[in-house]
Design an enzyme around this catalytic site. Structure first.
Site, short mmCIF file in Angstrom:
data_model
loop_
_atom_site.label_atom_id
_atom_site.label_comp_id
_atom_site.label_asym_id
_atom_site.label_seq_id
_atom_site.Cartn_x
_atom_site.Cartn_y
_atom_site.Cartn_z
N ASN A 1 28.90 28.84 35.00
CA ASN A 1 29.09 29.66 33.79
C ASN A 1 28.28 28.98 32.69
O ASN A 1 28.71 27.98 32.12
CB ASN A 1 30.56 29.76 33.40
CG ASN A 1 31.35 30.58 34.40
OD1 ASN A 1 30.91 31.64 34.84
ND2 ASN A 1 32.52 30.09 34.78
N GLU B 1 50.11 24.47 51.85
CA GLU B 1 50.22 25.89 52.18
C GLU B 1 51.69 26.29 52.35
O GLU B 1 52.10 27.36 51.90
CB GLU B 1 49.45 26.17 53.48
CG GLU B 1 49.51 27.63 53.92
CD GLU B 1 48.78 27.87 55.24
OE1 GLU B 1 48.73 26.94 56.07
OE2 GLU B 1 48.26 29.00 55.42
N LYS C 1 31.00 31.81 49.00
CA LYS C 1 32.27 31.10 49.08
C LYS C 1 32.88 31.29 50.47
O LYS C 1 32.72 32.34 51.09
CB LYS C 1 33.24 31.62 48.02
CG LYS C 1 32.86 31.23 46.61
CD LYS C 1 33.98 31.53 45.61
CE LYS C 1 33.56 31.12 44.20
NZ LYS C 1 34.64 31.25 43.21
N GLU D 1 34.87 22.61 33.73
CA GLU D 1 35.65 23.77 34.18
C GLU D 1 36.26 23.45 35.53
O GLU D 1 35.56 22.99 36.45
CB GLU D 1 34.73 25.01 34.25
CG GLU D 1 35.47 26.24 34.66
CD GLU D 1 34.72 27.54 34.31
OE1 GLU D 1 33.89 27.54 33.38
OE2 GLU D 1 35.00 28.55 34.99
N ARG D 2 37.56 23.68 35.62
CA ARG D 2 38.29 23.34 36.85
C ARG D 2 38.14 21.86 37.21
O ARG D 2 38.07 21.49 38.38
CB ARG D 2 37.87 24.21 38.04
CG ARG D 2 37.84 25.71 37.74
CD ARG D 2 39.15 26.22 37.20
NE ARG D 2 39.07 27.63 36.83
CZ ARG D 2 40.05 28.27 36.20
NH1 ARG D 2 41.14 27.61 35.80
NH2 ARG D 2 39.94 29.54 35.92
N ARG E 1 24.48 32.99 43.75
CA ARG E 1 25.86 33.06 44.25
C ARG E 1 26.26 34.50 44.60
O ARG E 1 25.96 35.43 43.86
CB ARG E 1 26.83 32.45 43.24
CG ARG E 1 26.58 30.97 43.08
CD ARG E 1 27.52 30.37 42.06
NE ARG E 1 28.78 29.93 42.62
CZ ARG E 1 29.97 30.24 42.13
NH1 ARG E 1 30.09 31.05 41.09
NH2 ARG E 1 31.06 29.78 42.68
N ASP F 1 38.81 33.59 46.56
CA ASP F 1 38.38 32.53 45.65
C ASP F 1 39.07 31.21 45.98
O ASP F 1 39.99 30.81 45.27
CB ASP F 1 38.68 32.93 44.20
CG ASP F 1 38.02 32.00 43.19
OD1 ASP F 1 37.15 31.22 43.60
OD2 ASP F 1 38.38 32.07 42.01
N GLU G 1 31.98 37.84 36.74
CA GLU G 1 32.94 37.37 35.74
C GLU G 1 32.30 37.26 34.35
O GLU G 1 32.54 36.32 33.61
CB GLU G 1 33.53 36.02 36.16
CG GLU G 1 34.30 36.12 37.47
CD GLU G 1 34.97 34.82 37.90
OE1 GLU G 1 34.51 33.75 37.49
OE2 GLU G 1 35.96 34.90 38.64
N GLU H 1 41.03 23.29 42.65
CA GLU H 1 41.50 24.30 41.70
C GLU H 1 42.80 24.96 42.14
O GLU H 1 43.78 24.99 41.40
CB GLU H 1 40.41 25.37 41.51
CG GLU H 1 40.86 26.52 40.61
CD GLU H 1 39.75 27.53 40.37
OE1 GLU H 1 38.64 27.35 40.91
OE2 GLU H 1 40.00 28.50 39.63
N LYS I 1 24.70 32.24 38.71
CA LYS I 1 25.88 33.10 38.84
C LYS I 1 25.57 34.33 38.00
O LYS I 1 25.59 34.25 36.77
CB LYS I 1 27.12 32.37 38.33
CG LYS I 1 28.39 33.21 38.31
CD LYS I 1 29.61 32.38 37.84
CE LYS I 1 30.87 33.23 37.80
NZ LYS I 1 32.07 32.43 37.39
N TRP J 1 42.31 41.37 37.92
CA TRP J 1 41.55 40.41 38.71
C TRP J 1 41.48 40.74 40.20
O TRP J 1 40.81 40.02 40.96
CB TRP J 1 42.11 39.01 38.52
CG TRP J 1 41.89 38.51 37.13
CD1 TRP J 1 42.77 38.58 36.09
CD2 TRP J 1 40.70 37.91 36.60
NE1 TRP J 1 42.22 38.05 34.96
CE2 TRP J 1 40.94 37.62 35.23
CE3 TRP J 1 39.47 37.55 37.15
CZ2 TRP J 1 39.98 37.03 34.41
CZ3 TRP J 1 38.52 36.97 36.32
CH2 TRP J 1 38.79 36.70 34.97
#
Lengths: 695, 695
Positions: B206, B527, B363, B163-164, B322, B368, B289, B396, B285, B557
């Site tokens: 996840n 950026e 985080k 994932e990612r 988390r 995110d 989500e 990501e 987690k 979201w």
């Protein structure tokens, strides 16, 4: 409500062929005469119905004397008996129906006509026998009434088992192979036969590596599927990859002018027709959205199609060659490229170059099955080419069978559209062009359509779902498509009555009335709460469900609305835009060219206008957006109310499914309303005249 | 350039441990003393290097007399020998280095310190021996220097194998099982050890059904992986599903206050530590989500974490819990809900409620892993809780290892941020909070951090790609993360020198200079051409690559920019907005509260302002958007020029990969520039002062 146990597979819903639909016939004394394969099918249907409802059934030889029958289904005595028992189900599909003193005789032109005559009598119900004396002839508008399945043998990692399928899995494939048990396919074939479909393509036009093998290694499985459909007068077609000589044949090229390639296809066709003598032909999506095609070798679509046509010609096979060709890697910055122009620009110059057994299959609009598009000018632009009109029964862009959207009215409007007059009048319609009934016209020049026409094709909406189509009401779309293929002049409201009468036999008239309240205006309701005034898209990229106003705005797909703080729409005029309007004959080229004459519902397809532009309706564009979006959601609420009043009168399982779909439709319509209204309020800064809530 | 034959698997790139990185050491006379497992690893490394470069190697007992050695790696004689050979690799990671007349002695605090001392000497190269006489002590800032892998055992239908992940497949899993051949993992562990990482979580937070089984059925495979990492001083952790008692144990609940649930976890922990005595602990987690958690039972995060903590406590195990908890089904219409507030609102009230062996993993920002966010106020809000700072090495939202983006400067800025002063000064930094070196502060009240701190965690960017990280330059991020964990005060530009010196040994200085030109400012360059002024997101939903300004604007979201025709940004002030600014201690709550004092780079994160708002820089918001987006693409072009001049000086395979990535970065940056500029020109109607092309 109780949950079903795991592994429980419900009996498929009977759709428009419940046992009770045969009650009127089943109570009669019925004679079937004929020795063809389809006569056998008809006899089985009649025998079952009469056994169930207390009538009587006898089977005779054609020409035998008949006494005391209420209904005789027989071949016309002047019909060539050979065709009746042959393998060509297209021949002799028509029939003559006479009723005299309540005794009905159906004289079929051929074996297939017996089947269509039977289902005609079923549709009529008691009226078949109670009506006044009559002598009618019935025949389909075209012999090409086709349904395309976008089913994958292997589940595709992105597109799943059925591309743009919203009805569960595939009827044909499971776990990467053709199903061993085809009993569900048999039920499906019977449903299709009852509405007049006579050809099916059984795999996705996007032919992946696994699917390509249906043509070779898996031909035996195709034989099995074809045998099922054959009993119902339906021929099977395959979608094939233009790169098959490479993928399957080990050649280094699929250049249509290469002799080895041509020979490979000749051998492939010979194998297929040897196994399936009544096989229909190949469907090809070439040089479109990444599919291989003749462009790679500097050849034209005609080069590609004609090479295949030559291979299938000895068997009277057809090549359905899709005109859905455009640049799907367009630069959004480039305003001179217009996807709407692409099919015409690619195909119009090739008019006259295609072989007689090539059908160029044209989507109804220039974009991609949107809720509202102008009718594709390609349909009018190729008088020396066999043209098929392609519709989409599966509701890709029209609610994905979660929204109740009856597409009959849209199709009827398309079929009745005339390119050469503003009001229809005597000039040929789209239906005339597709069925070969077009009269000579002065523009575009050559006059009469001298080719046999290409008929109809559409993407199926059926799957292994309990109700076949996800939303039970989406059955009505499949029903209407088949019936409109048979007779494009039928009234979609009448077809809804037919469907409702068959599907809910014995239900109170309130059910039928509620279905009209829900479905008659549902297409326009869906249009109201989604993208406005013909501009299209504004859907979530990829799956195409739900709103995303800018979802495609900066993508390579050529589907833009160009909304800024001042206005919205795509200038496709000849004078200042992309010139797309000029692809139409008069009077439409002039009508679409000007904002003064362009119909409101297509205004943003053809023009970029300020939000303050006043429509023919008297409303400004921005106020129209607000008003229609509020009205659309209100209409969904009224649909739900109307149905809720009668839903206790129908099968509880069906009622439950419909209720679940309606809840989602209301949620989704509300989401569309709020996103569209908010987007345009933020962008235009112009408040709603009526002060309703916009976020 | 020739294509590799199918099936060709290239040798992995040596990254920062090519053989030549050991040249200085390998030419010396080296003595290794120590009998622990890691002393054995060190001895193997030294033996290989001296054999390769002509030096000499001998192994002695600790305390043996040593003569004529250039380098002695030994345990400090006052160290408890037990810990040196024990299974606790965290203990004794530090070392003392003395250099006298060119003879170097490394005295390690324990077995692990020998390894870190070795790699310290490797990093120094010749300078290790040539430098002036010295007596230095080295020790990590924290014992918790962790890398999290979001790897799936089974390929996830949407998220894939990793994932990612942007670096090929998983190092650990293939075809739905743990790899039989773990030799690549061994190389990876060595690379990690060389930068100071000492813990890895080996599966995705996840936790899908298949992955949950690592805890039970597949424990034997986890044992194999742990054995590989153990040789390099690295402990293994597992991500676990909070619903494991249901998924794996057949219980009907995973309520943390249920006795059966607690006992299930006690038995699970006993099994794991029995198989892997130095196992690290569990990562969770929960209620995030869609992952299961204690909320389903009306319990708090502390209830959930503490129940697990009790199960692992006998083994000194840790629970990494988390804090990434928010409502991912938010209604975009609801402007009162602010995702940025969520972690603080959920966790701040629980300060003091977590067990001593629970680490709350936060985080770095409240959203995110965006290219620019304010530092998460949760880090300052839980003085009685062990807090870990979570970073994201995998890119990501920062170019997915197709863009060259060196994140060292971003991390360094975060680590150096102080919540209690505007200029840092003497008040504790984020690094101090995470490492437990925080001094007492007056706000938020209670004073000193009395809990052991939680250290660092980050999502890995490595996979089975030839270069480990897709973009070869993304190796520098993994390198810098490890080194900053060891010493958060290191200068990211110096770390780039370290990485370049090791990775391109012997390359002309021009290569090092070009890497600085490319990478030093690359974070700010990224950026510039992506979302402006801290507003974040504007990425394509789902995969998060490339621009889509409104992609998340109407989604559930919680990631909005609220751009309309007049202005843009999210009002998170206390006075008129969501109140998020009030989650910071003074002076930042006041600084962020006002547009007058809010730093430009976070203006749109904290405020909704007109496009004409004048920034501290003197530019308007709209002109800043245009200017930075043109400047960003220009900077990419300069990066490419700088690298092109030296690329012939490096390995051609690496040069080829970098060139391919740069081409994509330029394409993508141009796409970002044009979409963002076009979007805001269309919306604001304000032209670029300099008249550049906007579409």
């Amino acid at each position: 409500m109780t949950a079903d146990a795991p592994g429980f597979v419900p009996t498929p819903h009977p759709a428009w062929l419940p046992d009770d639909a045969f009650a009127a016939l089943g109570r009669r004394r019925v004679v079937v005469a004929g020795d063809g394969a389809l006569a056998g099918t008809v006899a089985e249907e009649v025998a079952a119905a009469t056994a169930r409802f207390g009538g009587s059934f006898s089977r005779l030889e054609v020409g035998d004397g008949v006494a005391d029958a209420d209904l005789v289904l027989t071949l016309a005595t002047d019909t060539d008996a050979g065709s009746a028992s042959g393998t060509d189900p297209d021949a002799g599909e028509g029939f003559r129906l006479t009723r005299e003193g309540g005794a009905v005789v159906v004289q079929a032109d051929g074996d297939a006509g017996l089947l269509h005559g039977l289902f005609h009598v079923v549709r009529l119900g008691e009226a078949a026998f109670d009506g006044p004396d009559a002598d009618e002839t019935h025949a389909p508008a075209t012999g090409l009434r086709m349904l395309d399945h976008w089913d994958n043998v292997d589940t595709h990692p992105v597109m799943g088992q059925v591309e743009r399928g919203y009805s569960g899995g595939s009827l044909f494939y499971e776990d990467g192979v053709v199903r061993a048990d085809l009993s569900r396919v048999e039920r499906y074939a019977r449903l299709l036969a009852a509405v007049g479909i006579n050809r099916v393509a059984i795999n996705n036009v996007n032919v992946h590596r696994r699917e390509a093998r249906l043509l070779t290694d898996d031909l035996g499985d195709v034989v099995r599927i074809a045998a099922v459909f054959r009993r119902w007068g339906i021929r099977v077609h395959l979608s094939v990859s233009f790169a098959s000589p490479i993928l399957l044949g080990g050649l280094s090229t699929s250049d249509p002018l290469d002799t080895d390639v041509a020979h490979w296809w000749v051998r492939a066709a010979a194998r297929v027709w040897s196994a399936i003598p009544d096989f229909g032909g190949f469907v090809v999506k070439a040089d479109s959205e990444g599919q291989p095609g003749p462009f790679a070798y500097g050849r034209t679509h005609a080069d590609g199609a004609n090479m295949l046509a030559a291979a299938v010609e000895p068997y009277d096979g057809l090549i359905h060659w899709r005109a859905f060709v455009y640049d799907h890697r367009q630069d959004w910055r480039d305003r001179s490229t217009d996807r709407a122009r692409a099919a015409y620009d690619h195909f119009h110059p090739l008019d006259g170059a295609f072989a007689d057994n090539v059908v160029v299959q044209v989507k109804y609009g220039p974009m991609d099955f949107q809720v509202r598009e102008p009718v594709s000018p390609v349909l009018a632009a190729m008088p020396r080419t066999r043209i098929a009109l392609e519709l989409q029964v599966t509701q890709e862009y029209t609610g994905q069978q979660r929204h109740a959207v009856y597409l009959g009215p849209q199709w009827s409007q398309i079929l009745g559209f005339s390119f050469w007059s503003a009001d229809g009048g005597a000039s040929p319609t789209v239906a005339d062009l597709a069925t070969g009934r077009a009269k000579a016209v002065e523009d575009p020049g050559t006059g009469a359509w001298h080719k046999p026409a290409g008929g109809f094709a559409a993407v199926s909406n059926a799957g292994d779902d309990e109700f076949w189509t996800g939303h039970p009401f989406a059955q009505a779309n499949l029903y209407a498509y088949g019936r409109l293929c048979w007779d494009p002049t039928l009234d979609p409201a009448d077809l809804l009555d037919e469907w409702a009468g068959l599907t809910f036999p014995g239900a109170p008239d309130a059910v039928r009335q509620a279905l009209h309240t829900v479905l008659d205006g549902s297409w326009e309701t869906y249009e109201r709460y989604t993208s406005p005034l013909g501009v299209g898209f504004m859907v979530r990229p990829g799956h195409h469900y739900g709103p995303d106003v800018d979802g495609y705005e900066y993508t390579p797909w050529g589907t833009y609305h160009f909304a800024d703080r001042d206005g919205i729409g795509v200038d496709r005029s000849v004078r200042t835009g992309t010139g797309y309007a000029g692809q139409y004959p008069s009077p439409w080229r002039e009508t679409y060219e000007s904002t003064r004459t362009c119909p409101d519902e297509l205004l943003l397809f053809f023009h970029h206008v300020p939000y303050t532009h006043v429509l023919h309706s008297g409303s400004t564009v921005i106020q129209h957006i607000y008003d229609t979006h509020f009205a659309g959601v209100d209409a969904v609420e009224r649909m739900i109310e109307a149905w809720s009043a009668v839903s206790p009168l129908v099968d509880p399982r069906l009622a439950e499914r419909v209720a679940e779909r309606f809840a989602e439709q209301l949620r989704s319509a509300t989401e569309w309303r709020d996103q569209i209204n908010t987007y345009f309020l933020r962008k235009s800064g112009i408040p709603d005249e009526r002060g309703r809530t916009i976020y």
